[in-house]
Design an enzyme around this catalytic site. Sequence first.
Site, PDB file in Angstrom:
ATOM      1  N   CYS A 119       0.818  -1.224   0.000  1.00 17.16           N
ATOM      2  CA  CYS A 119       0.000   0.000   0.000  1.00 17.16           C
ATOM      3  C   CYS A 119       0.848   1.268   0.000  1.00 17.16           C
ATOM      4  CB  CYS A 119      -0.964  -0.019   1.176  1.00 17.16           C
ATOM      5  SG  CYS A 119      -2.117  -1.404   1.073  1.00 17.16           S
ATOM      6  N   HIS A 261      -3.385   7.133   2.175  1.00 19.85           N
ATOM      7  CA  HIS A 261      -3.778   5.824   1.661  1.00 19.85           C
ATOM      8  C   HIS A 261      -5.154   5.490   2.236  1.00 19.85           C
ATOM      9  CE1 HIS A 261      -3.978   1.659   0.809  1.00 19.85           C
ATOM     10  NE2 HIS A 261      -3.768   1.286   2.055  1.00 19.85           N
ATOM     11  N   ASN A 291     -10.046  -0.401   0.039  1.00 23.96           N
ATOM     12  CA  ASN A 291      -8.595  -0.264  -0.029  1.00 23.96           C
ATOM     13  C   ASN A 291      -8.093  -0.935  -1.314  1.00 23.96           C
ATOM     14  OD1 ASN A 291      -5.836  -0.605   0.256  1.00 23.96           O
ATOM     15  ND2 ASN A 291      -5.923  -1.191   2.415  1.00 23.96           N
TER      16      ASN A 291
HETATM   17  N1  COA Z   1     -18.237  -8.330  10.753  1.00 25.72           N
HETATM   18  C1  COA Z   1     -18.713  -8.525  12.002  1.00 25.72           C
HETATM   19  N2  COA Z   1     -17.899  -8.720  13.055  1.00 25.72           N
HETATM   20  C2  COA Z   1     -16.570  -8.751  12.817  1.00 25.72           C
HETATM   21  C3  COA Z   1     -16.036  -8.569  11.530  1.00 25.72           C
HETATM   22  C4  COA Z   1     -16.925  -8.361  10.472  1.00 25.72           C
HETATM   23  N3  COA Z   1     -16.509  -8.179   9.196  1.00 25.72           N
HETATM   24  N4  COA Z   1     -14.688  -8.651  11.602  1.00 25.72           N
HETATM   25  C5  COA Z   1     -14.376  -8.853  12.897  1.00 25.72           C
HETATM   26  N5  COA Z   1     -15.513  -8.907  13.614  1.00 25.72           N
HETATM   27  C6  COA Z   1     -15.657  -9.126  15.053  1.00 25.72           C
HETATM   28  C7  COA Z   1     -14.470  -9.824  15.652  1.00 25.72           C
HETATM   29  O1  COA Z   1     -14.595 -11.223  15.547  1.00 25.72           O
HETATM   30  C8  COA Z   1     -14.532  -9.332  17.074  1.00 25.72           C
HETATM   31  O2  COA Z   1     -15.511 -10.090  17.766  1.00 25.72           O
HETATM   32  P1  COA Z   1     -15.231 -10.599  19.252  1.00 25.72           P
HETATM   33  O3  COA Z   1     -15.085  -9.340  20.068  1.00 25.72           O
HETATM   34  O4  COA Z   1     -16.468 -11.386  19.573  1.00 25.72           O
HETATM   35  O5  COA Z   1     -13.975 -11.393  19.192  1.00 25.72           O
HETATM   36  C9  COA Z   1     -15.082  -7.918  16.970  1.00 25.72           C
HETATM   37  O6  COA Z   1     -15.716  -7.855  15.693  1.00 25.72           O
HETATM   38  C10 COA Z   1     -14.025  -6.849  17.055  1.00 25.72           C
HETATM   39  O7  COA Z   1     -12.938  -7.207  16.211  1.00 25.72           O
HETATM   40  P2  COA Z   1     -11.705  -6.260  16.039  1.00 25.72           P
HETATM   41  O8  COA Z   1     -10.690  -6.957  15.193  1.00 25.72           O
HETATM   42  O9  COA Z   1     -11.290  -5.751  17.383  1.00 25.72           O
HETATM   43  O10 COA Z   1     -12.358  -5.062  15.218  1.00 25.72           O
HETATM   44  P3  COA Z   1     -11.750  -3.662  14.912  1.00 25.72           P
HETATM   45  O11 COA Z   1     -12.552  -2.594  15.498  1.00 25.72           O
HETATM   46  O12 COA Z   1     -10.257  -3.641  15.150  1.00 25.72           O
HETATM   47  O13 COA Z   1     -11.968  -3.556  13.334  1.00 25.72           O
HETATM   48  C11 COA Z   1     -10.708  -3.759  11.316  1.00 25.72           C
HETATM   49  C12 COA Z   1     -11.348  -4.509  12.483  1.00 25.72           C
HETATM   50  C13 COA Z   1     -10.036  -4.793  10.407  1.00 25.72           C
HETATM   51  C14 COA Z   1     -11.790  -3.034  10.551  1.00 25.72           C
HETATM   52  C15 COA Z   1      -9.666  -2.741  11.877  1.00 25.72           C
HETATM   53  O14 COA Z   1      -8.834  -3.393  12.800  1.00 25.72           O
HETATM   54  C16 COA Z   1      -8.818  -2.149  10.808  1.00 25.72           C
HETATM   55  O15 COA Z   1      -9.303  -1.487   9.908  1.00 25.72           O
HETATM   56  N6  COA Z   1      -7.484  -2.328  10.880  1.00 25.72           N
HETATM   57  C17 COA Z   1      -6.603  -1.826   9.869  1.00 25.72           C
HETATM   58  C18 COA Z   1      -6.540  -2.792   8.738  1.00 25.72           C
HETATM   59  C19 COA Z   1      -5.984  -2.178   7.479  1.00 25.72           C
HETATM   60  O16 COA Z   1      -6.185  -1.032   7.197  1.00 25.72           O
HETATM   61  N7  COA Z   1      -5.266  -2.996   6.685  1.00 25.72           N
HETATM   62  C20 COA Z   1      -4.694  -2.579   5.472  1.00 25.72           C
HETATM   63  C21 COA Z   1      -3.591  -1.641   5.735  1.00 25.72           C
HETATM   64  S1  COA Z   1      -2.852  -1.132   4.268  1.00 25.72           S
END
Ligand code: COA
Length: 335
Positions: A119, A261, A291
């Site tokens: 990215c 990004h 993304n």
């Molecule tokens: N739908 C519903 N629930 C989901 C889910 C989805 N698509 N994905 C995860 N969950 C659940 C998890 O299982 C977790 O449940 P639990 O508490 O029962 O275990 C809960 O939601 C919270 O998960 P978490 O990983 O803490 O969520 P978050 O708030 O961190 O959001 C992302 C997840 C991926 C959206 C976030 O971490 C993110 O955007 N990170 C950056 C990733 C990124 O940008 N990558 C590319 C970089 S170039």
Amino acid sequence: MEAIKLNQIGISFKGSGSYVPNQILTNQNISKKVDTSDEWIKSRTGISERRISGIGENVVNMGYEAALAAIEMASWDIDSIDLIILATSTPHDLFGSAPSIQAKLAAHNAVAFDLTAACSGFLFALVTASQFLKMGSYKRALVIGADQLSSYVDWNDRRSCILFGDGAGAIAIEATNEFNNFIGFDMKTDGERGSFLNLPFNNNIDSIINNIDFMNGGFSPIQMNGQEVYKFAVKEVPIILNNLFKKINYSSEDVDWLVLHQANQRILDSVGERLKIPKEKILSNLEYYGNTSAGTIPLMIDEAIRNNKIKQNDIIATSGFGAGLSWGAALIKWG
Ligand code: COA
């Protein structure tokens, strides 16, 4: 073009272009595949839908369309292009896809090669191309960011499949001795944190003949620790941008547009807050594309130029970040 004097060479931004596939995958569509909802995805990421390459589409034809639009905006003769860099992590040919774009464009005088930095790829490619221009080696360069992550997403992993889409963007830059609009940049990598986001070689072991094993080619789907990547982005991006501002005697108040990004709206908001850049200056189109990896920054810049948001001489602060881990920042003046 006139001869360029080496000690006075600057960079001019001449054109932009972009392309996204027609096929739309909405959050509702994804909720039929994995246990998620439009509400969850939108509130955690800001994404509503993303584009998925159609059959036969790939980074070569997406990158070509984006490049062509940038060349048209720049009013360049195809023969005057010296350099084409394609930032991609999803080449259509592992040996390189940039030469195929060169061939489609019939840019016979250009040298073309791929650059991989996930990215951050577009930003790293822009910096790389600018160095060739500033050294006087080449005069006109096309920098393309294109990715087709849909081919590498695990569509059964709800923690990552919601984020990614396909798309491409391109920027045309030119050497000039009248001014310099590439004001400054910085780039960083930290391989020790690389395991937070990978698209790894799949290590499938096979045998050529008895006792001579080899590892079959191929890659495993994207593996991501979302929380760690999130923490990395909201910490490192403000730091690298603030350090860049200090180094070149700028402040965040000088910035007309912040083009980050496009990973997650919450990351954009948090970085904007930390830099004290108001919301109306933070460009975002991830609601519609998700993304697109190396595609996001030129795709966003092109959209804003064509919508008359970014205008000649506007100051753009940009930052790419992602797998590697890698991240970078640049300050440019459009035009
Ligand atoms: N739908 C519903 N629930 C989901 C889910 C989805 N698509 N994905 C995860 N969950 C659940 C998890 O299982 C977790 O449940 P639990 O508490 O029962 O275990 C809960 O939601 C919270 O998960 P978490 O990983 O803490 O969520 P978050 O708030 O961190 O959001 C992302 C997840 C991926 C959206 C976030 O971490 C993110 O955007 N990170 C950056 C990733 C990124 O940008 N990558 C590319 C970089 S170039």
